[in-house]
Design a protein around this motif. Sequence first.
Motif, PDB file in Angstrom:
ATOM      1  N   LEU A   4      -6.007   7.855 -17.896  1.00 17.64           N
ATOM      2  CA  LEU A   4      -5.751   8.772 -16.684  1.00 17.64           C
ATOM      3  C   LEU A   4      -6.039   8.070 -15.333  1.00 17.64           C
ATOM      4  O   LEU A   4      -7.008   7.264 -15.415  1.00 17.64           O
ATOM      5  N   PRO A   5      -5.335   8.385 -14.417  1.00 17.18           N
ATOM      6  CA  PRO A   5      -5.622   7.850 -13.004  1.00 17.18           C
ATOM      7  C   PRO A   5      -6.803   8.472 -12.283  1.00 17.18           C
ATOM      8  O   PRO A   5      -7.155   9.850 -12.487  1.00 17.18           O
ATOM      9  N   SER A   6      -7.469   7.728 -11.509  1.00 16.90           N
ATOM     10  CA  SER A   6      -8.466   8.370 -10.849  1.00 16.90           C
ATOM     11  C   SER A   6      -8.543   7.608  -9.327  1.00 16.90           C
ATOM     12  O   SER A   6      -8.341   6.436  -9.441  1.00 16.90           O
ATOM     13  N   THR A   7      -8.547   8.505  -8.400  1.00 17.49           N
ATOM     14  CA  THR A   7      -8.833   8.089  -7.062  1.00 17.49           C
ATOM     15  C   THR A   7      -9.924   8.781  -6.333  1.00 17.49           C
ATOM     16  O   THR A   7     -10.432   9.780  -6.797  1.00 17.49           O
ATOM     17  N   ALA A   8     -10.345   8.363  -5.295  1.00 14.29           N
ATOM     18  CA  ALA A   8     -11.375   9.046  -4.434  1.00 14.29           C
ATOM     19  C   ALA A   8     -10.905  10.209  -3.827  1.00 14.29           C
ATOM     20  O   ALA A   8     -11.721  11.041  -3.221  1.00 14.29           O
ATOM     21  N   ASN A   9      -9.515  10.485  -3.537  1.00 13.80           N
ATOM     22  CA  ASN A   9      -8.893  11.563  -2.844  1.00 13.80           C
ATOM     23  C   ASN A   9      -8.910  12.838  -3.601  1.00 13.80           C
ATOM     24  O   ASN A   9      -9.099  14.083  -3.071  1.00 13.80           O
ATOM     25  N   GLY A  10      -8.993  12.594  -5.160  1.00 14.56           N
ATOM     26  CA  GLY A  10      -8.568  13.813  -5.802  1.00 14.56           C
ATOM     27  C   GLY A  10      -8.677  13.596  -7.260  1.00 14.56           C
ATOM     28  O   GLY A  10      -8.684  12.482  -7.758  1.00 14.56           O
ATOM     29  N   ALA A  52       0.854  -1.308  -0.078  1.00  9.87           N
ATOM     30  CA  ALA A  52      -0.026   0.030   0.016  1.00  9.87           C
ATOM     31  C   ALA A  52       0.867   1.275  -0.058  1.00  9.87           C
ATOM     32  O   ALA A  52       1.764   1.376   0.516  1.00  9.87           O
ATOM     33  N   CYS A  53       0.540   2.369  -0.802  1.00  7.99           N
ATOM     34  CA  CYS A  53       1.179   3.529  -0.964  1.00  7.99           C
ATOM     35  C   CYS A  53       0.164   4.515  -1.086  1.00  7.99           C
ATOM     36  O   CYS A  53      -0.690   4.546  -1.850  1.00  7.99           O
ATOM     37  N   ASN A  54       0.365   5.485  -0.288  1.00  5.35           N
ATOM     38  CA  ASN A  54      -0.267   6.894  -0.620  1.00  5.35           C
ATOM     39  C   ASN A  54       0.073   7.769  -1.783  1.00  5.35           C
ATOM     40  O   ASN A  54       1.040   8.513  -1.758  1.00  5.35           O
ATOM     41  N   LEU A  55      -0.593   7.551  -2.814  1.00 10.42           N
ATOM     42  CA  LEU A  55      -0.145   8.107  -4.207  1.00 10.42           C
ATOM     43  C   LEU A  55      -0.933   9.390  -4.146  1.00 10.42           C
ATOM     44  O   LEU A  55      -1.962   9.554  -4.199  1.00 10.42           O
ATOM     45  N   GLU A  56      -0.045  10.409  -4.647  1.00 11.66           N
ATOM     46  CA  GLU A  56      -0.475  11.517  -5.052  1.00 11.66           C
ATOM     47  C   GLU A  56      -0.531  12.185  -6.500  1.00 11.66           C
ATOM     48  O   GLU A  56       0.682  11.861  -7.215  1.00 11.66           O
ATOM     49  N   ILE A  57      -1.598  12.324  -7.107  1.00 10.70           N
ATOM     50  CA  ILE A  57      -1.757  11.967  -8.480  1.00 10.70           C
ATOM     51  C   ILE A  57      -2.255  13.522  -9.073  1.00 10.70           C
ATOM     52  O   ILE A  57      -2.665  13.738 -10.276  1.00 10.70           O
ATOM     53  N   PHE A  58      -2.247  14.618  -8.253  1.00  7.55           N
ATOM     54  CA  PHE A  58      -2.647  15.778  -8.946  1.00  7.55           C
ATOM     55  C   PHE A  58      -1.717  16.288  -9.803  1.00  7.55           C
ATOM     56  O   PHE A  58      -2.252  17.059 -10.633  1.00  7.55           O
ATOM     57  N   SER A  59      -0.587  16.186  -9.878  1.00  4.69           N
ATOM     58  CA  SER A  59       0.482  16.706 -10.775  1.00  4.69           C
ATOM     59  C   SER A  59       0.611  15.680 -12.014  1.00  4.69           C
ATOM     60  O   SER A  59       1.565  16.013 -12.758  1.00  4.69           O
ATOM     61  N   PHE A  60      -0.142  14.477 -11.987  1.00  2.00           N
ATOM     62  CA  PHE A  60       0.033  13.646 -13.077  1.00  2.00           C
ATOM     63  C   PHE A  60       0.087  14.598 -14.650  1.00  2.00           C
ATOM     64  O   PHE A  60      -0.813  15.376 -14.750  1.00  2.00           O
ATOM     65  N   PRO A  61       0.890  14.010 -15.599  1.00  2.00           N
ATOM     66  CA  PRO A  61       1.873  13.166 -15.671  1.00  2.00           C
ATOM     67  C   PRO A  61       3.192  13.453 -15.137  1.00  2.00           C
ATOM     68  O   PRO A  61       4.088  12.783 -15.275  1.00  2.00           O
TER      69      PRO A  61
END
Length: 417
Positions: free
Chosen positions: A287-293, A157-166
Amino acid sequence: MAGSWTHIRLSNRWRLLLSASVCFSKLSCKEGHSGPTHESMQAVFDMQPFRPAVNLSNPTITNISFTLYAVLGVNEKTQILTTFLWLRLYWHHEFLMWDPEECDGLTKISLPVKNLWSPDIIVYEFVDDDVSQACPYVYVNHTGHIRWDRMLRLVSACNLEIFSFPFDVQNCTFTFGSYMHTSEKILLHKCTLSHQYTSGEWELVDILGETSILQFGIDEWDIITFWVVIRRRPVLYVVNLLIPSSFLMLIDILSFYLPPHSVDRASFKMTLILGYTVFLLIMNDLLPSTANGTPIIGIYFSVCLALMVISLLETVIITNVLHHSSMKYQEVPHWVRVLILKHIANLISVTDLHQICQYLGDLRAHLTSLQKESELQNQWCHVGYVLDFLLFRIYLLLISCYAMVIISMWCIWISQT
């Protein structure tokens, strides 16, 4: 009573094994044979369930060497990182020692790991079973030091931050520690950190490690935390996402050079919006998608689609204005002539449009005998052209400001990381 007798028998066996271990400190060898005898090795194998320490109050020191070989996958939806590691464990077995001079100069042997006690080191972040091939042997030298090489396919498990993707950088932690033994039984030391990284979507930025104490209630566990910093290679997404989207936006801007009185502009813009929608549906899997943002690139695509809709709305408004020139040839209101034909036209320097409209009126003069209708038609045509130029420049200004904001946010994020 049966449980008590079983406990007594186990206790007696432990005392016998402990007393036997104290009696010999080194394995015996036969003359003319290289290596310890089978009998002396079997005595050590019988002690496999017990920690190999003569004095049980002394902890067993375990050293960890960590090598990251590859990042196999990153799942943003489930917040899971899959990596392939080479893990090397070192510890000291106080009952596996022999004199090389008595054993024909032999200093190192390999033994089955299932016959020896091994530290129960796990990764606290793991979320799936390890399906990699296990190494069944360990290396043991004559001083009792054991080396166990493990290939580990780690799903953690890892807390992934995808706001600045890619253009994102991820920082994931691997926490190694014992499952059952506290710091009084097992102490962990960090040896070396290295990487033999293969090419792929992700590139390794840095690996850091630190030893700490994890306290749970009155018990304390010795742990080692590794921070693995990886950066995504954005070329794939720039080529497949950003560049095609920019081309479609450029075509939408150039469509303003189509004649505003032509119905082809509206149909062209509607076709362009349809094509952009299909493009987003096809590229949705990238495109990545998460429930966090939501990543900023998703917001970028949504705003681009909204700008295209605004562009189509502008065409609808201009078409409606020009339509007045072909209906009843109503006179242009005085406030419209003053505001648009005088002030706005002078502001955006398009008074040459009057000459164009006059020229168009002259061409239509031989087709109509009503000079008043021709003049009214030219006035509405002039109003439409001025509004078209005004809205086009506002639209172009919005796109320019939006592009500068997006590029600045990505540049700031990259510079901070």
